[in-house]
Motif scaffolding. Structure first.
Motif, PDB file in Angstrom:
ATOM      1  N   THR A  20     106.388 118.673 -20.878  1.00  0.00           N
ATOM      2  CA  THR A  20     105.685 118.533 -19.600  1.00  0.00           C
ATOM      3  C   THR A  20     106.239 119.477 -18.540  1.00  0.00           C
ATOM      4  OG1 THR A  20     105.412 116.195 -20.164  1.00  0.00           O
ATOM      5  CG2 THR A  20     104.901 116.854 -17.909  1.00  0.00           C
ATOM      6  N   ASP A  21     107.575 119.641 -18.480  1.00  0.00           N
ATOM      7  CA  ASP A  21     108.186 120.524 -17.476  1.00  0.00           C
ATOM      8  C   ASP A  21     107.609 121.928 -17.554  1.00  0.00           C
ATOM      9  OD1 ASP A  21     109.847 118.775 -16.164  1.00  0.00           O
ATOM     10  OD2 ASP A  21     111.491 119.008 -17.585  1.00  0.00           O
ATOM     11  N   THR A  22     107.550 122.464 -18.785  1.00  0.00           N
ATOM     12  CA  THR A  22     107.042 123.826 -18.960  1.00  0.00           C
ATOM     13  C   THR A  22     105.567 123.909 -18.573  1.00  0.00           C
ATOM     14  OG1 THR A  22     108.622 124.254 -20.729  1.00  0.00           O
ATOM     15  CG2 THR A  22     106.694 125.680 -20.627  1.00  0.00           C
ATOM     16  N   MET A  23     104.815 122.894 -18.966  1.00  0.00           N
ATOM     17  CA  MET A  23     103.381 122.913 -18.651  1.00  0.00           C
ATOM     18  C   MET A  23     103.147 122.883 -17.147  1.00  0.00           C
ATOM     19  SD  MET A  23     101.895 120.359 -21.590  1.00  0.00           S
ATOM     20  CE  MET A  23     100.203 120.600 -21.077  1.00  0.00           C
ATOM     21  N   MET A  28     101.837 125.583 -12.065  1.00  0.00           N
ATOM     22  CA  MET A  28     102.228 125.909 -10.689  1.00  0.00           C
ATOM     23  C   MET A  28     102.355 127.409 -10.466  1.00  0.00           C
ATOM     24  SD  MET A  28     102.115 123.177  -9.079  1.00  0.00           S
ATOM     25  CE  MET A  28     102.626 123.943  -7.556  1.00  0.00           C
ATOM     26  N   ALA A  29     102.710 128.150 -11.540  1.00  0.00           N
ATOM     27  CA  ALA A  29     102.790 129.609 -11.410  1.00  0.00           C
ATOM     28  C   ALA A  29     101.434 130.179 -11.019  1.00  0.00           C
ATOM     29  CB  ALA A  29     103.282 130.232 -12.715  1.00  0.00           C
ATOM     30  N   ALA A  30     100.400 129.620 -11.608  1.00  0.00           N
ATOM     31  CA  ALA A  30      99.051 130.062 -11.246  1.00  0.00           C
ATOM     32  C   ALA A  30      98.680 129.608  -9.838  1.00  0.00           C
ATOM     33  CB  ALA A  30      98.047 129.508 -12.264  1.00  0.00           C
ATOM     34  N   GLU A  31      99.104 128.385  -9.520  1.00  0.00           N
ATOM     35  CA  GLU A  31      98.789 127.851  -8.192  1.00  0.00           C
ATOM     36  C   GLU A  31      99.471 128.630  -7.072  1.00  0.00           C
ATOM     37  OE1 GLU A  31      96.695 125.626  -7.350  1.00  0.00           O
ATOM     38  OE2 GLU A  31      96.216 124.524  -9.176  1.00  0.00           O
ATOM     39  N   ARG A  32     100.704 129.161  -7.345  1.00  0.00           N
ATOM     40  CA  ARG A  32     101.460 129.783  -6.269  1.00  0.00           C
ATOM     41  C   ARG A  32     101.159 131.279  -6.111  1.00  0.00           C
ATOM     42  NH1 ARG A  32     106.763 129.495  -5.303  1.00  0.00           N
ATOM     43  NH2 ARG A  32     106.751 131.598  -4.420  1.00  0.00           N
ATOM     44  N   VAL A 476     103.430 121.508  -2.806  1.00  0.00           N
ATOM     45  CA  VAL A 476     104.163 120.256  -3.048  1.00  0.00           C
ATOM     46  C   VAL A 476     103.187 119.156  -3.455  1.00  0.00           C
ATOM     47  CG1 VAL A 476     105.520 118.426  -1.962  1.00  0.00           C
ATOM     48  CG2 VAL A 476     106.090 120.821  -1.530  1.00  0.00           C
ATOM     49  N   ARG A 477     102.065 119.067  -2.746  1.00  0.00           N
ATOM     50  CA  ARG A 477     101.088 118.038  -3.049  1.00  0.00           C
ATOM     51  C   ARG A 477     100.459 118.261  -4.434  1.00  0.00           C
ATOM     52  NH1 ARG A 477      99.786 119.135   2.388  1.00  0.00           N
ATOM     53  NH2 ARG A 477      97.932 120.334   1.758  1.00  0.00           N
ATOM     54  N   ILE A 478     100.180 119.524  -4.754  1.00  0.00           N
ATOM     55  CA  ILE A 478      99.577 119.835  -6.063  1.00  0.00           C
ATOM     56  C   ILE A 478     100.542 119.503  -7.191  1.00  0.00           C
ATOM     57  CG2 ILE A 478      98.790 121.720  -7.539  1.00  0.00           C
ATOM     58  CD1 ILE A 478      97.630 123.041  -5.046  1.00  0.00           C
ATOM     59  N   GLU A 479     101.802 119.877  -7.032  1.00  0.00           N
ATOM     60  CA  GLU A 479     102.775 119.611  -8.094  1.00  0.00           C
ATOM     61  C   GLU A 479     102.974 118.106  -8.274  1.00  0.00           C
ATOM     62  OE1 GLU A 479     107.277 120.832  -9.574  1.00  0.00           O
ATOM     63  OE2 GLU A 479     106.400 121.805  -7.804  1.00  0.00           O
ATOM     64  N   ASN A 480     103.062 117.410  -7.162  1.00  0.00           N
ATOM     65  CA  ASN A 480     103.189 115.947  -7.264  1.00  0.00           C
ATOM     66  C   ASN A 480     101.979 115.345  -7.975  1.00  0.00           C
ATOM     67  OD1 ASN A 480     105.695 115.750  -6.057  1.00  0.00           O
ATOM     68  ND2 ASN A 480     104.851 115.544  -3.983  1.00  0.00           N
ATOM     69  N   ARG A 481     100.792 115.903  -7.710  1.00  0.00           N
ATOM     70  CA  ARG A 481      99.579 115.404  -8.358  1.00  0.00           C
ATOM     71  C   ARG A 481      99.629 115.631  -9.870  1.00  0.00           C
ATOM     72  NH1 ARG A 481      94.917 118.862  -6.932  1.00  0.00           N
ATOM     73  NH2 ARG A 481      95.323 119.799  -8.969  1.00  0.00           N
ATOM     74  N   TYR A 482     100.079 116.874 -10.261  1.00  0.00           N
ATOM     75  CA  TYR A 482     100.193 117.147 -11.695  1.00  0.00           C
ATOM     76  C   TYR A 482     101.147 116.153 -12.365  1.00  0.00           C
ATOM     77  CZ  TYR A 482      97.639 121.600 -11.586  1.00  0.00           C
ATOM     78  OH  TYR A 482      96.674 122.564 -11.483  1.00  0.00           O
ATOM     79  N   TRP A 483     102.254 115.928 -11.692  1.00  0.00           N
ATOM     80  CA  TRP A 483     103.232 115.025 -12.302  1.00  0.00           C
ATOM     81  C   TRP A 483     102.696 113.599 -12.364  1.00  0.00           C
ATOM     82  CZ3 TRP A 483     107.073 115.723 -15.372  1.00  0.00           C
ATOM     83  CH2 TRP A 483     107.751 116.940 -15.380  1.00  0.00           C
ATOM     84  N   ARG A 484     101.940 113.179 -11.356  1.00  0.00           N
ATOM     85  CA  ARG A 484     101.353 111.844 -11.418  1.00  0.00           C
ATOM     86  C   ARG A 484     100.391 111.723 -12.598  1.00  0.00           C
ATOM     87  NH1 ARG A 484     100.818 112.449  -5.819  1.00  0.00           N
ATOM     88  NH2 ARG A 484      98.563 112.859  -6.055  1.00  0.00           N
ATOM     89  N   GLN A 485      99.597 112.796 -12.783  1.00  0.00           N
ATOM     90  CA  GLN A 485      98.633 112.766 -13.880  1.00  0.00           C
ATOM     91  C   GLN A 485      99.324 112.719 -15.244  1.00  0.00           C
ATOM     92  OE1 GLN A 485      96.419 116.297 -12.855  1.00  0.00           O
ATOM     93  NE2 GLN A 485      94.871 115.139 -11.670  1.00  0.00           N
ATOM     94  N   PHE A 486     100.370 113.573 -15.397  1.00  0.00           N
ATOM     95  CA  PHE A 486     101.084 113.567 -16.670  1.00  0.00           C
ATOM     96  C   PHE A 486     101.825 112.241 -16.878  1.00  0.00           C
ATOM     97  CE2 PHE A 486     100.674 118.243 -16.649  1.00  0.00           C
ATOM     98  CZ  PHE A 486     100.253 118.425 -17.954  1.00  0.00           C
ATOM     99  N   THR A 487     102.339 111.709 -15.778  1.00  0.00           N
ATOM    100  CA  THR A 487     103.055 110.428 -15.882  1.00  0.00           C
ATOM    101  C   THR A 487     102.106 109.318 -16.302  1.00  0.00           C
ATOM    102  OG1 THR A 487     104.679 111.104 -14.220  1.00  0.00           O
ATOM    103  CG2 THR A 487     104.443 108.746 -14.613  1.00  0.00           C
ATOM    104  N   GLU A 488     100.888 109.301 -15.692  1.00  0.00           N
ATOM    105  CA  GLU A 488      99.902 108.299 -16.078  1.00  0.00           C
ATOM    106  C   GLU A 488      99.499 108.467 -17.539  1.00  0.00           C
ATOM    107  OE1 GLU A 488      98.822 105.658 -14.419  1.00  0.00           O
ATOM    108  OE2 GLU A 488     100.238 106.232 -12.824  1.00  0.00           O
TER     109      GLU A 488
END
Length: 509
Positions: A20-23, A28-32, A476-488
């Motif tokens: 998940t970390d790498t994904m 985020m690389a694309a997002e930034r 920050v908001r986008i990364e938190n969202r990705y992590w929430r989705q992966f966590t769910e």
């Protein structure tokens, strides 16, 4: 990343087995990427601002040389030559050319008084100037004071009082005399065991000798009885009085100045020894030529550098490196990359091109004045016909020196005629163009002391900072969202795994 995120409550591939970390980093690389573009824009704007300021420094240095080009002495420098060592001379630009006879009959000298031997102390030793007075001189009272006076340039006597306090030595008292403002130097000579008092100014300021027959008549340093006479063994009549210089100018005018230097008709004569000398004053063509050439050379150098900025190639594919990109390169690779990336920061900038155009036009223009020269070509200066030289000045040395020799005043008027309109001198016009260009640059790029909101590029930098800050918050908001989705997702997979395990256990009975 420059932004920070909340890393708590994250489940990283425990159930799914995914990295998940790498994904998330790849996502985020694309997002930034837009953030990298903003930071590159900020770096480029900073480079551009600094380049503008470098150009302003060049123009400031050139502008600083203009004052010299306005002065008459630049075009009418004088050189002097003396036929003997008895007289040397210097002349200002206003001095008249010609020969001057100077006969030195007497050199100015300063008054000096030397006391008699101070003798030995009570224990039979020579005076130690670093020890206290009271321990070596039985007639010194502490505290006490003494007075002396000296004659000033107005022929009047100025009194001075020196206080002796506890712990004073011979050296400290003599230093008080020297520092009293009386233009007197006092010191002790250990070899002779004597005290010396002498004027620091040459000349005879006490002119009372002709009418006064007292002991003080004609002397410069006056003192009565007391410390100076009783302790330091100085005697009034032992003074060797100061003398005025005495010289004969052009066989007719006798002058007696108090110093060995005197100025007549903007020529300063310095008297070195007795004798007669003929001083010749003439125009110093080489000095004037060198000053003009020094300015022309600096102008050409400034022109070349500014044109270099204007025509420097810009490599648009070489963007400023981000911090992440720098981590992947060596220092040499970074240096080579940034050399390309920084190229062309001021390419085609209208502020500079219009400024140079105005400066070049100043040299072409005719100066409407009453002198012999109204155009630069009249004195051997023109702009280069070579287009690649981009307006550099060329000088005909022989023609310029001829103009300086024959009519330096007209050369001065051509360069610096401080009037408005068509009669304005070339250097004055150039100064106007330079200062106008510098103001335009400051409006665009500010000065080192400027606040960013005071100039255009500074306001652009402020705007970029605001956009960068806002975009970092968004990341920050986008990364938190990705992590929430992966966590769910991980939670859901874990729940399915638990249910599957439960069913398997039920079937096993």
């Amino acid at each position: 990343m420059a932004y920070s995120v909340n890393t708590s409550n994250r489940i990283s591939g425990l159930a799914s087995g995914m990295d998940t970390d790498t994904m998330v980093k790849q996502l985020m690389a694309a997002e930034r990427m837009p953030l990298d573009k903003l930071e590159q824009d900020k770096t480029w704007t900073t480079w551009q601002r600094d380049s503008f300021r470098d150009v302003n420094k060049l123009l400031y240095d050139l502008d600083s040389k203009i004052l010299d080009m306005k002065m008459q002495r630049t075009y009418s420098s004088k050189t002097t030559n003396s036929s003997s060592n008895s007289v040397s001379a210097t002349a200002t630009a206003n001095a008249s050319n010609g020969s001057y006879s100077v006969q030195v009959n007497q050199l100015a000298s300063s008054a000096i008084n030397v006391g008699s031997d101070l003798g030995l102390t009570a224990d039979g030793k020579k005076i130690d100037p670093a020890k206290s007075l009271s321990s070596q001189f039985s007639n010194v009272t502490v505290p006490s004071s003494f007075e002396f006076s000296v004659y000033n340039e107005d022929g009047k006597s100025d009194p001075f009082t020196i206080n002796i306090v506890q712990g004073d030595t011979l050296n400290s008292v003599l230093k008080k005399i020297t520092n009293s403002g009386a233009d007197v130097r006092a010191f002790y000579d250990s070899t002779a065991n004597k005290v010396v008092m002498e004027r620091t100014k040459t000349g005879n300021f006490n002119t009372s000798a002709a009418t006064d027959t007292t002991a003080d008549s004609g002397h410069e340093i006056i003192f009565g009885t007391g410390f100076l006479t009783d302790t330091l063994k100085l005697t009034q009549n032992e003074e060797k009085d100061g003398k005025n210089a005495d010289f004969l100018y052009n066989g007719k005018l006798t002058v007696t100045p108090t110093t060995n230097s005197y100025t007549i008709n903007d020529i300063t004569f310095n008297f070195n020894e007795l004798g007669t000398s003929t001083v010749t004053v003439r125009n110093d063509i080489d000095a004037s030529y060198d000053k003009i050439m020094a300015f022309v050379d600096q102008y050409n150098e400034t022109l070349e550098k500014v044109n270099g900025y204007l025509n420097e190639e810009r490599f648009r594919t070489y963007k400023p490196l981000t911090d992440e990109q720098k981590k992947e390169l060596s220092e040499d690779e970074i240096e080579r990359w940034e050399e390309k990336a920084k190229s062309g920061t001021l390419k085609g900038e209208s502020i500079l091109s219009s400024g140079l155009s105005s400066m070049r036009q100043n040299w072409y223009g005719e100066v409407d004045n009453t002198s012999s020269f109204t155009h630069l070509t009249h004195i051997g200066i023109k702009t280069s016909s070579n287009y690649m030289e981009r307006g550099k000045l060329e000088v005909d040395p022989d023609k310029l020196k001829k103009a300086l020799r024959e009519d330096p005043q007209s050369v001065h008027q051509l360069f610096s005629n401080d009037v408005k309109g068509s009669g304005r001198g070339i250097i004055n016009r150039l100064e106007d163009s330079i200062e106008s260009t510098m103001k335009n640059i400051e409006s665009r790029a500010g000065k080192t002391s400027s606040v960013q909101n005071q100039y255009t590029l500074g306001r652009n930098l402020d705007n970029l900072d605001d956009r960068i800050s806002a975009f970092e918050d968004r990341l920050v908001r986008i990364e938190n969202r990705y992590w929430r989705q992966f966590t769910e997702m991980e939670k859901a997979i874990q729940q399915m795994n638990n249910q599957s395990n439960y069913l398997m256990q039920q079937f096993s009975y």
